[in-house]
Design a protein around this motif. Structure first.
Motif, mmCIF file in Angstrom:
data_model
loop_
_atom_site.group_PDB
_atom_site.id
_atom_site.type_symbol
_atom_site.label_atom_id
_atom_site.label_comp_id
_atom_site.label_asym_id
_atom_site.label_seq_id
_atom_site.Cartn_x
_atom_site.Cartn_y
_atom_site.Cartn_z
ATOM 1 N N TYR A 166 -0.611 -6.849 8.447
ATOM 2 C CA TYR A 166 -0.091 -7.042 7.091
ATOM 3 C C TYR A 166 -1.148 -6.985 5.992
ATOM 4 O O TYR A 166 -0.918 -6.364 4.950
ATOM 5 N N PRO A 167 -2.330 -7.587 6.168
ATOM 6 C CA PRO A 167 -3.340 -7.431 5.113
ATOM 7 C C PRO A 167 -3.730 -5.973 4.883
ATOM 8 O O PRO A 167 -4.026 -5.566 3.765
ATOM 9 N N THR A 168 -3.706 -5.175 5.962
ATOM 10 C CA THR A 168 -4.041 -3.758 5.858
ATOM 11 C C THR A 168 -3.073 -3.032 4.932
ATOM 12 O O THR A 168 -3.457 -2.097 4.212
ATOM 13 N N PHE A 169 -1.815 -3.460 4.946
ATOM 14 C CA PHE A 169 -0.792 -2.814 4.114
ATOM 15 C C PHE A 169 -0.522 -3.579 2.814
ATOM 16 O O PHE A 169 0.457 -3.313 2.134
ATOM 17 N N ASN A 170 -1.400 -4.526 2.507
ATOM 18 C CA ASN A 170 -1.264 -5.323 1.285
ATOM 19 C C ASN A 170 0.077 -6.060 1.227
ATOM 20 O O ASN A 170 0.737 -6.110 0.198
ATOM 21 N N VAL A 171 0.473 -6.620 2.345
ATOM 22 C CA VAL A 171 1.676 -7.455 2.414
ATOM 23 C C VAL A 171 1.230 -8.909 2.305
ATOM 24 O O VAL A 171 0.549 -9.423 3.193
ATOM 25 N N GLN A 172 1.576 -9.567 1.204
ATOM 26 C CA GLN A 172 1.169 -10.946 0.985
ATOM 27 C C GLN A 172 1.983 -11.893 1.858
ATOM 28 O O GLN A 172 3.177 -11.677 2.098
ATOM 29 N N TRP A 173 1.356 -12.950 2.303
ATOM 30 C CA TRP A 173 2.012 -13.895 3.206
ATOM 31 C C TRP A 173 3.136 -14.650 2.515
ATOM 32 O O TRP A 173 4.062 -15.126 3.168
ATOM 33 N N GLU A 174 3.076 -14.736 1.204
ATOM 34 C CA GLU A 174 4.158 -15.380 0.451
ATOM 35 C C GLU A 174 5.485 -14.645 0.670
ATOM 36 O O GLU A 174 6.552 -15.251 0.731
ATOM 37 N N LEU A 175 5.426 -13.304 0.796
ATOM 38 C CA LEU A 175 6.634 -12.522 1.062
ATOM 39 C C LEU A 175 7.225 -12.871 2.421
ATOM 40 O O LEU A 175 8.451 -12.970 2.569
ATOM 41 N N VAL A 234 -1.536 -22.934 7.258
ATOM 42 C CA VAL A 234 -2.185 -21.883 8.043
ATOM 43 C C VAL A 234 -2.879 -20.892 7.120
ATOM 44 O O VAL A 234 -3.995 -20.444 7.382
ATOM 45 N N PHE A 235 -2.228 -20.542 6.000
ATOM 46 C CA PHE A 235 -2.848 -19.611 5.064
ATOM 47 C C PHE A 235 -4.214 -20.124 4.630
ATOM 48 O O PHE A 235 -5.203 -19.399 4.622
ATOM 49 N N GLY A 236 -4.262 -21.412 4.251
ATOM 50 C CA GLY A 236 -5.510 -21.987 3.752
ATOM 51 C C GLY A 236 -6.574 -22.052 4.811
ATOM 52 O O GLY A 236 -7.747 -21.757 4.564
ATOM 53 N N GLU A 237 -6.176 -22.421 6.029
ATOM 54 C CA GLU A 237 -7.148 -22.565 7.118
ATOM 55 C C GLU A 237 -7.734 -21.219 7.533
ATOM 56 O O GLU A 237 -8.924 -21.094 7.794
ATOM 57 N N LEU A 238 -6.876 -20.201 7.575
ATOM 58 C CA LEU A 238 -7.328 -18.887 8.039
ATOM 59 C C LEU A 238 -7.758 -17.970 6.907
ATOM 60 O O LEU A 238 -8.322 -16.914 7.146
ATOM 61 N N ASP A 239 -7.441 -18.364 5.661
ATOM 62 C CA ASP A 239 -7.762 -17.541 4.496
ATOM 63 C C ASP A 239 -7.237 -16.121 4.693
ATOM 64 O O ASP A 239 -7.955 -15.131 4.567
ATOM 65 N N LEU A 240 -5.947 -16.020 5.017
ATOM 66 C CA LEU A 240 -5.374 -14.718 5.374
ATOM 67 C C LEU A 240 -5.323 -13.759 4.199
ATOM 68 O O LEU A 240 -5.357 -12.550 4.375
ATOM 69 N N ARG A 241 -5.235 -14.275 2.994
ATOM 70 C CA ARG A 241 -5.130 -13.371 1.853
ATOM 71 C C ARG A 241 -6.398 -12.533 1.684
ATOM 72 O O ARG A 241 -6.358 -11.368 1.364
ATOM 73 N N SER A 242 -7.556 -13.178 1.888
ATOM 74 C CA SER A 242 -8.798 -12.449 1.677
ATOM 75 C C SER A 242 -9.167 -11.579 2.867
ATOM 76 O O SER A 242 -9.916 -10.629 2.741
ATOM 77 N N GLY A 243 -8.657 -11.950 4.060
ATOM 78 C CA GLY A 243 -8.960 -11.172 5.252
ATOM 79 C C GLY A 243 -10.376 -11.374 5.758
ATOM 80 O O GLY A 243 -10.850 -10.619 6.581
ATOM 81 N N ARG A 244 -11.086 -12.408 5.275
ATOM 82 C CA ARG A 244 -12.481 -12.577 5.674
ATOM 83 C C ARG A 244 -12.602 -13.267 7.026
ATOM 84 O O ARG A 244 -13.504 -13.015 7.787
ATOM 85 N N ASP A 245 -11.699 -14.187 7.293
ATOM 86 C CA ASP A 245 -11.839 -14.983 8.504
ATOM 87 C C ASP A 245 -11.161 -14.326 9.688
ATOM 88 O O ASP A 245 -10.243 -13.529 9.530
ATOM 89 N N SER A 303 0.813 -1.225 0.000
ATOM 90 C CA SER A 303 0.000 0.000 0.000
ATOM 91 C C SER A 303 0.844 1.272 0.000
ATOM 92 O O SER A 303 0.373 2.335 -0.400
ATOM 93 N N SER A 304 2.112 1.166 0.426
ATOM 94 C CA SER A 304 2.979 2.345 0.505
ATOM 95 C C SER A 304 3.862 2.526 -0.726
ATOM 96 O O SER A 304 4.577 3.512 -0.827
#
Length: 390
Positions: free
Chosen positions: A319-328, A367-378, A271-272
């Motif tokens: 991190y989702p707020t700043f558009n930092v992907q978990w892959e990084l 963990v990414f799949g279980e929490l769906d961190l990319r979408s930020g919904r869960d 985001s920055s």
């Protein structure tokens, strides 16, 4: 008997009777000097005069008075930005609003900046300033690296002594009931520093930013807690030895990893801005250092609590707020593992690796799949994450 007890205490603190081993706090201050390039440039005569004016006693007072005059307004503006950025996340993560007191947080940040400006107005040690002047060649533009020689010799040792404990107490206070609250506090300091620096000339900004970095280091990273945990170890502790080996090179490690991440993801934007943008690089290097400090803390405490209860929830919130992907983050941890193995003995690696593996599992695709961190919904499920390390 008294002498034996005193020597025993010194060994427990990781310091020999002859004080040949630096305390971790001193090492943290001294590490600012580790990555400086001796190929520095001298400034021209007008630029030298300008630098002299800015860092003189009168120049420092003028800068400090200007910043102090803006501090109250900036503190409130910074909090407004924090609320805009994190209000939705606070609700989504079900953080108790009673734990987030804006008046208290802004007042405490005000006091830390007030102390910092008082340190800044102290008389400049001429030895450091002469070092800057001696390192260059006439006619070339003033190098920021030359400035860093000056500022980094003064700021860390003096300022860390004055505010280190206070910032450590602020961290302790805001992580005690819900560690995620420190995210709001750290962003308040981040935006306050950013807004204050924007009011300065480039030369003033180059010098003051080193002081503000000391605040950042102690607020984003649980340094005081690391020092306290280190004091509980014997001088020959493998865990303490590993941390003492890594601490002086932690910034170098962070910079190496940051450069490699930029090479791997040259077009990535958070985001920055792009990862290669100066402001983003500074934040990235700080965050990589933060991960290292949390790793040291878990190693010294012999517990994963700092990782599972503080670091991971903060990452999930911010991190989702700043558009930092978990892959990084996953890639960063992979590179961090390589750096650690290259720099430590086998025994030291063995002491550190169980806690590194916890970090590795935390940011795994499972963990990414279980929490769906990319979408930020869960929502963050602490029971699930803790079950991974049961």
């Amino acid at each position: 008997m008294k002498k034996i007890l005193e020597e025993s205490k010194e060994h427990r603190l990781g310091v020999t009777p002859k004080s040949t081993t630096l305390s971790l706090a001193s090492q943290w201050a001294k590490k600012y000097l580790q990555n400086l390039d001796n190929g520095l440039y001298q400034q021209s005569e007008p630029e030298r005069e300008s630098l002299n004016n800015v860092v003189s006693q009168d120049g420092r007072k003028k800068t400090a008075q200007s910043l102090y005059g803006s501090l109250r307004t900036v503190s409130h503006q910074a909090w407004n930005r924090v609320e805009i950025l994190l209000a939705t996340e606070a609700k989504r993560h079900k953080i108790d609003p009673e734990l987030i007191n804006p008046w208290e947080i802004t007042a405490e940040s005000f006091k830390i900046y007030e102390k910092t400006l008082k340190v800044y107005t102290q008389q400049v040690p001429q030895r450091q300033l002469s070092t800057v002047m001696r390192l260059a060649r006439t006619g070339e533009p003033l190098s920021e690296k030359a400035l860093s020689i000056y500022t980094e010799q003064v700021a860390p040792s003096q300022l860390a002594t004055v505010i280190g404990h206070n910032v450590g107490e602020i961290r302790k206070k805001y992580t005690e009931q819900d560690p995620r609250v420190i995210g709001f506090v750290s962003m308040q300091f981040h935006y306050t520093s950013q807004m204050l620096l924007d009011t300065l000339s480039p030369l003033e900004r180059s010098i003051i930013s080193a002081y503000f970095k000391v605040i950042d280091d102690h607020l984003y990273m649980p340094l005081q807690r690391v020092y306290e945990a280190a004091a509980e170890h014997d001088y020959d502790s493998k865990e303490l030895s590993a941390v003492q080996s890594l601490l002086p090179v932690s910034t170098e490690i962070a910079k190496n990893i940051s450069k490699k991440i930029i090479d791997i993801y040259p077009n990535y934007r958070c985001s920055s801005g792009r990862l290669s943008d100066a402001a983003v690089m500074i934040s990235s290097i700080r965050d990589i250092e933060m991960f290292q400090v949390y790793l040291w803390l878990s190693t010294l405490e012999g517990s994963v609590a700092a990782l599972t209860q503080e670091l991971f929830p903060l990452c999930v919130m911010l991190y989702p707020t700043f558009n930092v992907q978990w892959e990084l983050i996953r890639q960063m941890l992979h590179l961090l593992g390589q750096e650690i193995r290259q720099r430590l003995t086998t025994q030291q690696v063995d002491a550190l690796m169980p806690y590194y593996q916890v970090l590795w599992q935390m940011f795994s695709p499972e963990v990414f799949g279980e929490l769906d961190l990319r979408s930020g919904r869960d929502e963050f499920n602490e029971d699930f994450v803790n079950s991974l390390f049961a």
